[in-house]
Design a protein around this motif. Structure first.
Motif, PDB file in Angstrom:
ATOM      1  N   GLY A 380      25.039 -36.223   4.696  1.00  0.00           N
ATOM      2  CA  GLY A 380      24.082 -35.126   4.680  1.00  0.00           C
ATOM      3  C   GLY A 380      23.346 -35.024   3.359  1.00  0.00           C
ATOM      4  N   ILE A 381      22.566 -33.947   3.212  1.00  0.00           N
ATOM      5  CA  ILE A 381      21.824 -33.717   1.967  1.00  0.00           C
ATOM      6  C   ILE A 381      22.346 -32.489   1.230  1.00  0.00           C
ATOM      7  N   GLY A 382      23.429 -31.884   1.734  1.00  0.00           N
ATOM      8  CA  GLY A 382      23.925 -30.659   1.137  1.00  0.00           C
ATOM      9  C   GLY A 382      23.220 -29.455   1.729  1.00  0.00           C
ATOM     10  N   SER A 383      23.286 -28.318   1.032  1.00  0.00           N
ATOM     11  CA  SER A 383      22.633 -27.091   1.509  1.00  0.00           C
ATOM     12  C   SER A 383      21.413 -26.796   0.652  1.00  0.00           C
ATOM     13  N   LEU A 384      20.402 -26.205   1.296  1.00  0.00           N
ATOM     14  CA  LEU A 384      19.173 -25.828   0.602  1.00  0.00           C
ATOM     15  C   LEU A 384      18.852 -24.388   0.983  1.00  0.00           C
ATOM     16  N   GLN A 385      18.747 -23.514  -0.028  1.00  0.00           N
ATOM     17  CA  GLN A 385      18.580 -22.082   0.203  1.00  0.00           C
ATOM     18  C   GLN A 385      17.353 -21.580  -0.539  1.00  0.00           C
ATOM     19  N   PHE A 386      16.555 -20.744   0.149  1.00  0.00           N
ATOM     20  CA  PHE A 386      15.365 -20.140  -0.457  1.00  0.00           C
ATOM     21  C   PHE A 386      15.576 -18.631  -0.504  1.00  0.00           C
ATOM     22  N   ASN A 387      15.264 -18.011  -1.678  1.00  0.00           N
ATOM     23  CA  ASN A 387      15.527 -16.580  -1.882  1.00  0.00           C
ATOM     24  C   ASN A 387      14.336 -15.905  -2.543  1.00  0.00           C
ATOM     25  N   LEU A 388      14.116 -14.656  -2.156  1.00  0.00           N
ATOM     26  CA  LEU A 388      13.121 -13.793  -2.785  1.00  0.00           C
ATOM     27  C   LEU A 388      13.818 -12.520  -3.243  1.00  0.00           C
ATOM     28  N   ARG A 389      13.386 -11.982  -4.396  1.00  0.00           N
ATOM     29  CA  ARG A 389      13.999 -10.765  -4.921  1.00  0.00           C
ATOM     30  C   ARG A 389      12.960  -9.907  -5.637  1.00  0.00           C
ATOM     31  N   TYR A 390      13.083  -8.611  -5.424  1.00  0.00           N
ATOM     32  CA  TYR A 390      12.371  -7.644  -6.247  1.00  0.00           C
ATOM     33  C   TYR A 390      13.408  -6.947  -7.118  1.00  0.00           C
ATOM     34  N   ASP A 391      13.189  -6.977  -8.436  1.00  0.00           N
ATOM     35  CA  ASP A 391      14.162  -6.454  -9.400  1.00  0.00           C
ATOM     36  C   ASP A 391      13.461  -5.417 -10.279  1.00  0.00           C
ATOM     37  N   PHE A 392      14.040  -4.227 -10.344  1.00  0.00           N
ATOM     38  CA  PHE A 392      13.395  -3.129 -11.055  1.00  0.00           C
ATOM     39  C   PHE A 392      14.333  -2.560 -12.109  1.00  0.00           C
ATOM     40  N   LEU A 393      13.779  -2.247 -13.281  1.00  0.00           N
ATOM     41  CA  LEU A 393      14.560  -1.619 -14.343  1.00  0.00           C
ATOM     42  C   LEU A 393      13.676  -0.610 -15.063  1.00  0.00           C
ATOM     43  N   VAL A 413      17.703 -23.083  -4.205  1.00  0.00           N
ATOM     44  CA  VAL A 413      19.044 -23.496  -4.635  1.00  0.00           C
ATOM     45  C   VAL A 413      19.500 -24.654  -3.766  1.00  0.00           C
ATOM     46  N   TRP A 414      19.771 -25.785  -4.400  1.00  0.00           N
ATOM     47  CA  TRP A 414      20.268 -26.979  -3.692  1.00  0.00           C
ATOM     48  C   TRP A 414      21.699 -27.251  -4.136  1.00  0.00           C
ATOM     49  N   LYS A 415      22.598 -27.314  -3.157  1.00  0.00           N
ATOM     50  CA  LYS A 415      23.987 -27.663  -3.428  1.00  0.00           C
ATOM     51  C   LYS A 415      24.295 -28.992  -2.738  1.00  0.00           C
ATOM     52  N   PRO A 416      24.300 -30.085  -3.478  1.00  0.00           N
ATOM     53  CA  PRO A 416      24.662 -31.371  -2.861  1.00  0.00           C
ATOM     54  C   PRO A 416      26.084 -31.367  -2.310  1.00  0.00           C
ATOM     55  N   THR A 417      26.992 -30.701  -3.043  1.00  0.00           N
ATOM     56  CA  THR A 417      28.381 -30.549  -2.613  1.00  0.00           C
ATOM     57  C   THR A 417      28.810 -29.113  -2.904  1.00  0.00           C
TER      58      THR A 417
END
Length: 458
Positions: A380-393, A413-417
């Motif tokens: 396989g190629i591992g896992s591939l994750q796409f994320n969006l975030r709004y961060d307020f301070l 985020v790519w996790k080969p293993t």
């Protein structure tokens, strides 16, 4: 056959021979011949006696040999069989050893290297551009001790100094776990999730701004079904043991599931008594990446008697999709009659795996390790994750003008293993009331930040 019986038989045979009529001719046996025949019979009997003695001796020797063999067989059978090895070795990113009686031992560590750049408006005069650092470089051990006890100890060598991370002794009995030592307080889902398993290379802005950190203390965790309750009493961290800080933290989480969908709903409360007339607190934050030392929002040093915090947490994990949101209010009790400021931070994020069969890990009230369904090395190629975030301070309140930060973040985020990770982050951080003015005294502007992380752990 006895000798008397054999003589009787021989005599009878001789009598019959002598008494048998011989029709062809008459045979006469002389006394000498009879004497010779008797001598032969006597010799035969003697030989038979000799053979019988030899046979008896041979049988006795054979019986003795059989007895010896039987005794030896019994002795061999009585020897206990060799024990199977009592130490079990498994692989969890590194060898994990489990010994007899409840002992276990596992080395642990992590290495994170970050590189990237920030871009700030030139008139602010702030340092930007390329940056890089060893974000974390930890080595340690963990394991179990007979009787329900456990241990964990880690040192971090990043930043040209050595600092203790987790360093504690634990005791577990069914749903209850007690920990004594240097450990995380019970503040925020994002803070309690290991840096190995976050969706961005840095946690939400409020966790760092409000000073969430490990401290020395004693805590208890109760986990039963969907209920998780945590509470503890703490002083300060290893680097500040001379301080007089005394604090208490508590957290309550519900973790129901519906089919394969995991839900998370929680809240936390924090109190820290500073108990030092000369002590101050300061709340500030970097623009996403850690390798820059610039902070565009900063309250400066505030005289404080104590801190009081409240947090709310929510999350859901369903197949490849996850979402999470938190809000946290930090109130500073200041000396004098003035109003006490309350600052706020929070975030909302959503993410999805682009690879089939992958989902975000979750365990015991926090996000956990993702194990790719089809890792590199297994076709396989591992896992591939796409994320969006709004961060307020928001660090503005009660006359304190520390500034506001609205961050719009994205990560891949790519996790080969299961134990390796590469992450690309981008953030557009919009500031109001920034502590550094741009041209014409403008304190509202945007800073861009890019970060790339390479990570391995065991």
């Amino acid at each position: 056959m006895t000798r008397k019986y054999r003589l009787t038989v021989a005599a009878a045979a001789l009598s019959c021979t002598m008494a048998t009529p011989l029709y062809a001719q008459s045979v006469t046996v002389s006394a000498e011949e009879l004497s010779a025949m008797r001598a032969q019979l006597s010799a035969m009997n003697a030989r038979i006696d000799q053979l019988e003695g030899e046979l008896a001796a041979a049988k006795a020797a054979n019986d003795a040999q059989d007895a010896t063999i039987a005794a030896q067989a019994e002795a061999v059978a009585a020897i206990p069989a060799p024990k199977e090895p009592t130490t079990k070795i498994s692989w969890k990113g590194a060898p994990a050893l489990e010994g007899e009686g409840g002992w276990s031992f596992k080395p642990r560590g992590r290495l994170m290297y970050d590189v990237g750049f920030t871009s700030a408006p030139e008139p602010t005069g702030r340092e930007d551009g390329f940056g890089n650092e060893v974000r974390r470089a930890r080595l340690g051990v963990e394991g179990d001790i007979p009787g329900g006890f456990g241990y964990k100890f880690e040192l971090d060598f990043a930043g040209n100094e050595v600092e203790a991370a987790d360093a504690y002794l634990s005791y577990s009995d069914g749903p209850l776990e007690i920990i004594v030592g240097h450990q995380n307080n019970f503040q925020s889902l994002e803070e309690l999730t290991s840096s190995l398993h976050t969706t961005f290379i840095e946690r939400a802005a409020f966790t760092d701004a409000f000073g969430f950190e490990r401290r020395i203390g004693a805590s208890a965790t109760y986990k039963n079904g969907i209920v998780l309750a945590q509470a503890g009493l703490f002083t300060d961290n290893f680097a500040d043991t001379e301080s007089k800080n005394r604090g208490a933290d508590a957290r309550f989480v519900l973790m129901p599931k519906s089919g394969k969908t995991q839900f998370h709903l929680g809240g936390s409360i924090h109190y820290n008594n500073i108990d030092d007339p000369a002590a101050t607190v300061r709340y500030r934050q970097r623009p996403l990446v850690h390798f820059t030392s610039e902070r565009f929002i900063n309250t400066g040093n505030l005289a404080a008697d104590s801190e009081f915090g409240l947090g709310l947490e929510g999350a859901v994990v369903s197949g490849p999709f996850h979402a999470a949101a938190e809000g946290y209010w930090q109130k500073v009790n200041t000396p004098g009659a003035g109003a006490d400021p309350t600052f706020f931070g929070g975030y909302a994020e959503a993410g999805i795996y682009l690879t089939k069969g992958d989902t975000r890990g979750y365990k015991s009230g926090k996000f956990d390790r993702t194990k790719p369904a089809n890792p590199v090395g297994s076709g396989g190629i591992g896992s591939l994750q796409f994320n969006l975030r709004y961060d307020f301070l928001d660090l503005n309140d009660a006359g304190i003008l520390g500034g506001k930060q609205d961050a719009f973040l994205a990560s891949l985020v790519w996790k080969p293993t299961a134990y390796t990770l590469f992450a690309l982050n981008y953030g557009a951080l919009k500031y109001d009331d920034a502590v550094y003015a741009a041209a014409g005294g403008d304190t509202s502007y945007t800073v861009d930040a890019f970060g790339l992380r390479a990570q391995i752990d065991f």
